[in-house]
Design a protein around this motif. Structure first.
Motif, PDB file in Angstrom:
ATOM      1  N   TRP A  64      20.436  -5.664  -3.419  1.00  0.00           N
ATOM      2  CA  TRP A  64      21.495  -5.385  -2.451  1.00  0.00           C
ATOM      3  C   TRP A  64      20.799  -5.065  -1.138  1.00  0.00           C
ATOM      4  O   TRP A  64      20.016  -4.123  -1.053  1.00  0.00           O
ATOM      5  N   THR A 111      21.558  -4.106   2.692  1.00  0.00           N
ATOM      6  CA  THR A 111      22.594  -3.661   3.619  1.00  0.00           C
ATOM      7  C   THR A 111      22.242  -4.078   5.044  1.00  0.00           C
ATOM      8  O   THR A 111      21.064  -4.210   5.391  1.00  0.00           O
ATOM      9  N   TYR A 121      23.168  -9.368  -2.987  1.00  0.00           N
ATOM     10  CA  TYR A 121      24.416  -8.911  -2.376  1.00  0.00           C
ATOM     11  C   TYR A 121      24.123  -8.619  -0.908  1.00  0.00           C
ATOM     12  O   TYR A 121      23.226  -7.831  -0.589  1.00  0.00           O
ATOM     13  N   THR A 138      25.563  -7.281   2.605  1.00  0.00           N
ATOM     14  CA  THR A 138      26.660  -6.499   3.173  1.00  0.00           C
ATOM     15  C   THR A 138      26.432  -6.180   4.643  1.00  0.00           C
ATOM     16  O   THR A 138      25.306  -6.024   5.105  1.00  0.00           O
ATOM     17  N   SER A 162      31.952 -10.135   8.688  1.00  0.00           N
ATOM     18  CA  SER A 162      32.351 -10.950   7.547  1.00  0.00           C
ATOM     19  C   SER A 162      33.554 -11.807   7.909  1.00  0.00           C
ATOM     20  O   SER A 162      34.162 -11.637   8.969  1.00  0.00           O
ATOM     21  N   VAL A 189      29.619  -9.582   1.000  1.00  0.00           N
ATOM     22  CA  VAL A 189      30.646  -8.548   0.879  1.00  0.00           C
ATOM     23  C   VAL A 189      30.768  -7.834   2.225  1.00  0.00           C
ATOM     24  O   VAL A 189      29.810  -7.211   2.681  1.00  0.00           O
ATOM     25  N   CYS A 221      31.436  -4.909   4.485  1.00  0.00           N
ATOM     26  CA  CYS A 221      31.371  -3.478   4.202  1.00  0.00           C
ATOM     27  C   CYS A 221      31.017  -2.704   5.459  1.00  0.00           C
ATOM     28  O   CYS A 221      29.990  -2.982   6.091  1.00  0.00           O
ATOM     29  N   HIS A 229      29.481   0.454   6.506  1.00  0.00           N
ATOM     30  CA  HIS A 229      28.643   1.444   5.839  1.00  0.00           C
ATOM     31  C   HIS A 229      28.862   2.864   6.349  1.00  0.00           C
ATOM     32  O   HIS A 229      28.206   3.787   5.885  1.00  0.00           O
ATOM     33  N   VAL A 268      31.268  -1.392  -3.289  1.00  0.00           N
ATOM     34  CA  VAL A 268      30.208  -2.389  -3.485  1.00  0.00           C
ATOM     35  C   VAL A 268      29.319  -1.989  -4.663  1.00  0.00           C
ATOM     36  O   VAL A 268      28.967  -2.810  -5.506  1.00  0.00           O
TER      37      VAL A 268
END
Length: 271
Positions: A14, A16, A38, A40, A44, A73, A75, A77, A86
């Motif tokens: 993942w 970020t 993933y 994020t 998006s 995804v 997101c 944060h 997530v």
């Protein structure tokens, strides 16, 4: 070449803040190594959050095209519930997390928008929202994501947490007060996580890139010496090599210089 776990599936990461910059570079390098990633960020659905290019959807497509599997995804944060969602999704869909890269960072948004003089101003002339951006969508976001992912990381043998930070020289810590404080805080977070997670088989480190040719940095190329600069994907190659190192646990708690990792692992971080 796809990197598989002992259970047969690809390793899961993942990253970020991966719509652009260093996060995107790390995601792409992981994709080329066959990871499921993933991706994020707030950018998006085809909509960027600034004049700079990049969305999680575009990065995820590139990850998949390079040989991995990119999962975008959207997101924010700064929203703990969104981050938890997530983490829950990764748990439900993968049941493991081999690598968490804490990279999201809103501290450059005003600078990227052209606030060069503001960035170099004394702290009493800087807007307080600059400090808040660095800590809320930087340090705090890294803390929250690490805390929420800890149970899954602990359940994944040999997992790794990489918190992207920066080596701020002591003189510059005084010059760029909020920035210096945020980066030192990230380093301390990586160390604290290392101490607490080590008994559970999880390695935590801070990562110190050099000058990286991100989209934001290239806006100011005329003011910078890019001779020895690094590429975003070059930084990613260093992260991939670190994740592949069977002795990575010996580095727990350290702030690792990307140039040093390039030498250690014999990877090119410049192109």
């Amino acid at each position: 070449m796809t990197q598989h776990t002992q259970t047969g599936g690809p390793r899961v990461a993942w990253v970020t803040g991966a719509s652009r910059g260093i996060g995107r570079g790390i995601a792409l390098a992981l994709g080329r190594a066959g990871w499921t990633v993933y991706v994020t960020a707030r950018s998006s659905g085809g909509a960027a959050t600034s004049h700079l290019p990049g969305t999680v959807d575009a990065t995820a497509r590139e990850v998949s095209a390079s040989g991995g599997r990119g999962i975008p995804v959207g997101c924010d944060h700064g929203d703990d519930d969104a981050v938890a969602a997530v983490a829950n999704r990764v748990t439900a869909e993968q049941g493991r997390l081999d690598l968490l890269v804490n990279n999201v960072w809103a501290g450059y948004e005003r600078l990227n928008a052209g606030a060069w003089q503001e960035w170099n101003a004394p702290l009493w002339e800087q807007p307080l929202e600059l400090f808040d951006a660095m800590f809320t969508h930087g340090v705090r976001a890294h803390y929250v994501t690490t805390a929420l992912c800890a149970p899954l990381l602990i359940d994944t043998p040999g997992s790794l947490v990489v918190t992207v930070s920066f080596a701020v020289a002591e003189q510059e810590q005084h010059t760029f007060a909020a920035y210096g404080m945020a980066k030192v805080a990230d380093d301390r977070l990586a160390l604290a996580a290392a101490v607490q997670l080590r008994p559970h088989g999880v390695t935590s480190v801070a990562l110190h890139p050099g000058l990286v040719r991100t989209e934001g940095v290239l806006q100011f190329a005329e003011h910078l010496d890019l001779t020895a600069s690094q590429s975003p994907e070059g930084v990613g190659r260093a992260v991939v090599a670190l994740a592949d190192d069977p002795q990575r646990a010996t580095l727990a708690g350290q702030a690792l210089d990307v140039a040093g990792l390039a030498t250690r692992y014999r990877v090119d971080v410049t192109t």
